[in-house]
Design an enzyme around this catalytic site. Structure first.
Site, PDB file in Angstrom:
ATOM      1  N   GLU A   5      -4.540   0.933  -0.641  1.00 46.91           N
ATOM      2  CA  GLU A   5      -3.127   0.543  -0.602  1.00 46.91           C
ATOM      3  C   GLU A   5      -2.517   0.939   0.718  1.00 46.91           C
ATOM      4  O   GLU A   5      -1.726   0.210   1.305  1.00 46.91           O
ATOM      5  CB  GLU A   5      -2.357   1.210  -1.756  1.00 46.91           C
ATOM      6  CG  GLU A   5      -0.912   0.737  -1.918  1.00 46.91           C
ATOM      7  CD  GLU A   5       0.129   1.552  -1.136  1.00 46.91           C
ATOM      8  OE1 GLU A   5       1.311   1.191  -1.189  1.00 46.91           O
ATOM      9  OE2 GLU A   5      -0.228   2.543  -0.479  1.00 46.91           O
ATOM     10  N   HIS A  17      -2.166   3.156  -6.994  1.00 50.87           N
ATOM     11  CA  HIS A  17      -3.301   3.272  -6.071  1.00 50.87           C
ATOM     12  C   HIS A  17      -3.859   4.684  -6.056  1.00 50.87           C
ATOM     13  O   HIS A  17      -3.222   5.632  -6.514  1.00 50.87           O
ATOM     14  CB  HIS A  17      -2.951   2.756  -4.677  1.00 50.87           C
ATOM     15  CG  HIS A  17      -2.066   3.591  -3.819  1.00 50.87           C
ATOM     16  ND1 HIS A  17      -2.549   4.455  -2.867  1.00 50.87           N
ATOM     17  CD2 HIS A  17      -0.718   3.685  -3.722  1.00 50.87           C
ATOM     18  CE1 HIS A  17      -1.534   5.020  -2.214  1.00 50.87           C
ATOM     19  NE2 HIS A  17      -0.414   4.580  -2.714  1.00 50.87           N
ATOM     20  N   HIS A  48       2.991  11.490   3.705  1.00 46.25           N
ATOM     21  CA  HIS A  48       1.889  11.065   4.588  1.00 46.25           C
ATOM     22  C   HIS A  48       1.454  12.131   5.605  1.00 46.25           C
ATOM     23  O   HIS A  48       0.918  11.795   6.660  1.00 46.25           O
ATOM     24  CB  HIS A  48       2.239   9.764   5.329  1.00 46.25           C
ATOM     25  CG  HIS A  48       2.144   8.538   4.463  1.00 46.25           C
ATOM     26  ND1 HIS A  48       2.187   7.257   4.975  1.00 46.25           N
ATOM     27  CD2 HIS A  48       2.008   8.387   3.122  1.00 46.25           C
ATOM     28  CE1 HIS A  48       2.079   6.383   3.989  1.00 46.25           C
ATOM     29  NE2 HIS A  48       1.984   7.038   2.849  1.00 46.25           N
TER      30      HIS A  48
HETATM   31 ZN   LIG Z   1       1.449   5.164  -1.922  1.00 43.79          ZN
END
Ligand SMILES: [Zn+2]
Length: 670
Positions: free
Chosen positions: A368, A321, A481
């Site tokens: 994604e 992704h 993240h």
């Molecule tokens: Zn990922």
């Protein structure tokens, strides 16, 4: 010996030309693919720098720019790329606030309002463009309640806690965040904050001095519990298609029932100081307010194709992704840089005359991070074609975050992965192969299974039954993240020389080449049978205790093992003729499909695979025999005779699927 005449020399030369020059064997090209003139760490670094220049969340302009970069680099690798676009439902934050009311020793009370900002550290000029921290698809709302600590938010963490009416404070690290919110909701919490605990993600120093998460760092992510666009469950989100209303989406139960927010280690620590005994609930009171907006956005999967010469209708698919929560240097663009490197090397091979036997498809997925949306919509759109033609799906997501090779796969690919890992040098110890380092590592060469919903292989394996593999260097990494997952982090800590990227491109690319070029598909189902045998043995004791007969399962696995040995012998004995070879390959390709069932898992029917699926309580966790697992779990809770009989039914169901796989391998009608 007399000197050879000129005529003889000419003859030998002409003969060698005839033998070697016009069409070298695939092995020649595969060796070339791994050679150092073919690999290019500088171009990997440059692609990664371009892709990660700005934050590029799905639906943003920056992500469309990243898509054009992939499109043009596929085009320059002679891939004739196209965009497969979908219109999907995405969410973004509009308003967030979190405050803590603490009773002081005196009668006065104090209120702390958290800023919810990640500190700009290092010198990233686009730090301002990072989306405010939030949970995608979080429920909007304004809730207050005593703070209550629930450790990792697993089902077992809530045992003995009374969090009814409370705002749960849980830490990241053991299960999927959407399941933390779901678990808290089910025991009566009114809201959830999830923080990054320094014990799990911190170190003495933090980014930009070291690889660890800074105290203000926040892990964002989705809390949706389904796959694909929530408004089109089970079908593709093409423009103008049928869509569920917001109410119908809510009724399906995959959306969180209470608001939630991700928070930093520093904020988590402040809150936890106000709960009695470190657990609570209270006396600290949390007020959490969140408003999100839902947008129907266009997403773009970029698809590049190298058409197969002999079997153009057989597909080997490589995917990764592109969308990222922030800059995405590890997640996912280390994988994108690897995909572009593979595309370049395949282009060089084509210029030397290589033509793959089967078609190779390179896919760069969008959205994604929201719910594996780009890959899921594409698989739903192309389900029949993929079910009849896809040989395998190879995934790279967080491809590089440090040293150490890891792989997860459906088991018929185990042997191939090991063979290929033996042919590539370990970038962190060039005296040995990746395989040698891997078996000596903590992980000791163990290949994980692909039951979880953690990346884009999920639809391929769990919805259609396509053999798949996911591989990487590194593993969990602390700035995951957060806004610190940027190019600087990668260049300083993840892969300073970009040689790990080169190595993963070599392994993933060679696995693809073998699947595309080998006359017989390099699948070995004896590994599948022995993996299933282990999983069945793990069930044995508990089943015996409840008088459940697992002999149908054991028998079906024995039959699979026999069928797998027989087809291996057939391959070795040399089947002759293109159509006969094709027939054997079709059996190898379709055996995985037989493990799916059109009715799917009970209560979660989108999941068709009866052997591998995600755990019901942790989407990141992979389960063998998920239908049996769900039924056992239910029986333990309701404790009725009928519920245990249902376990027996699920044993029969998975046994029948495995029996079907053996029949497919044998290629015999009964
Ligand atoms: Zn990922």
């Amino acid at each position: 010996m007399p000197k050879p005449t000129a005529a003889l020399v000419f003859l030998i030369a002409a003969f060698s030309y005839f033998l070697f020059s016009p069409s070298p064997k695939p092995h020649y090209y595969h060796t070339l693919f791994l050679s150092s003139p073919f690999s290019d760490n500088a171009s990997i670094a440059s692609n990664l720098r371009t892709l990660t220049r700005r934050p590029h969340v799905a639906g943003s302009l920056a992500n469309a720019e990243a898509a054009s970069h992939v499109l043009s680099s596929f085009a320059s690798s002679s891939l004739k790329p196209r965009v497969a676009a979908y219109k999907v439902s995405l969410t973004y934050p509009v308003h967030r606030s979190l405050s803590l009311l603490t009773p002081k020793a005196s009668s006065s009370k104090s209120i702390i309002a958290f800023s919810l900002e990640q500190k700009h550290l290092g010198d990233n000029p686009y730090a301002d463009e990072v989306t405010p921290t939030f949970h995608a698809y979080a429920k909007s709302g304004d809730v207050s309640g005593p703070a209550a600590y629930a450790n990792y938010g697993r089902v077992e963490d809530f045992v003995g806690l009374n969090v009814s009416g409370a705002v749960v404070v849980a830490r990241y690290g053991k299960i999927y965040r959407g399941d933390i919110v779901k678990n808290a909701y089910e025991v009566g919490a009114v809201g959830v904050v999830i923080y990054t605990d320094e014990r799990d993600y911190g170190g003495e120093e933090c980014f930009p001095e070291s690889r660890w998460m800074p105290p203000s760092g926040v892990q964002v992510g989705t809390v949706y519990n389904g796959l694909g666009d929530p408004t089109t469950p089970g079908w593709a989100s093409v423009d103008g298609c049928e869509r569920l209303s917001e109410e119908s989406v809510e009724l399906r139960g995959d959306s969180p029932g209470i608001p939630s927010l991700p928070i930093s280690a520093a904020d988590g620590e402040v809150i936890l100081k106000t709960v009695v005994g470190g657990v609570g609930p209270g006396p600290g009171i949390l007020n959490l307010s969140y408003v999100g907006k839902t947008v129907l956005a266009e997403i773009e999967n970029v698809i590049g194709v190298i058409k197969g010469e002999e079997e153009p209708d057989r597909y080997v698919i490589l995917g990764n992704h592109r969308d990222a929560w922030t800059f995405g240097a590890v997640d996912p663009n280390s994988g994108t840089a690897v995909l572009l490197e593979i595309a370049q090397r395949l282009d060089k091979l084509q210029k030397r005359g290589w033509k793959p036997r089967r078609t190779i498809i390179l896919c760069n997925w969008d959205a994604e991070e929201y719910a594996l949306i780009g890959s899921t919509e594409w698989v739903e759109d192309n389900r029949q074609m993929l079910a009849s033609r896809a040989v395998a799906y190879l995934n790279a997501d967080c491809a590089v975050s440090g040293p150490g090779f890891r792989a997860s796969a459906t088991p018929q690919l185990d042997d191939l992965i090991k063979q290929v890992a033996k042919e590539v040098r370990d970038p962190d110890n060039t005296t040995q192969s990746i395989y040698e380092s891997w078996i000596r590592s903590n992980n000791s060469g163990v290949i994980g299974r692909l039951g979880s919903g953690a990346s884009d292989y999920a639809s391929f394996v769990q919805h259609v039954g396509i053999p798949a593999v996911d591989m990487l260097f590194g593993g969990g990494y602390p700035v995951y993240h957060s806004m610190y997952d940027d190019f600087t982090w990668m260049e300083k800590f993840g892969d300073p020389m970009f040689q790990r990227h080169v190595a993963i491109a070599s392994v993933l690319g060679l696995v693809a080449l073998r699947l595309a070029d080998d006359e017989f598909l390099p699948f070995n189902y004896t590994s599948y049978a022995s993996e299933l045998k282990k999983s069945a043995e793990d069930l044995e004791e508990e089943m015996l205790a409840h008088s459940i007969d697992i002999s149908p399962l054991i028998k079906s696995i024995q039959d699979l093992s026999t069928a797998a040995q027989e087809i291996n012998i057939e391959k070795e004995e040399g089947v002759k003729g293109a159509l006969r070879v094709r027939e054997v390959n079709d059996r190898l390709m379709m055996a995985e499909r037989a493990l799916t069932d059109r009715d799917g898992l009970s209560g979660r029917t989108w999941y068709k695979h009866l052997v591998y699926g995600p755990s019901k309580y942790d989407d990141y966790g992979s389960k063998s025999f998920p239908g049996v697992d769900d039924a056992i779990d239910n029986a333990k809770r309701v404790k009725t005779k009928a519920s245990w009989e249902h376990v027996q039914h699920e044993i029969w169901r998975v046994s029948r699927a495995i029996r079907h796989a053996s029949l497919v391998l044998k290629g015999e009608l009964r």
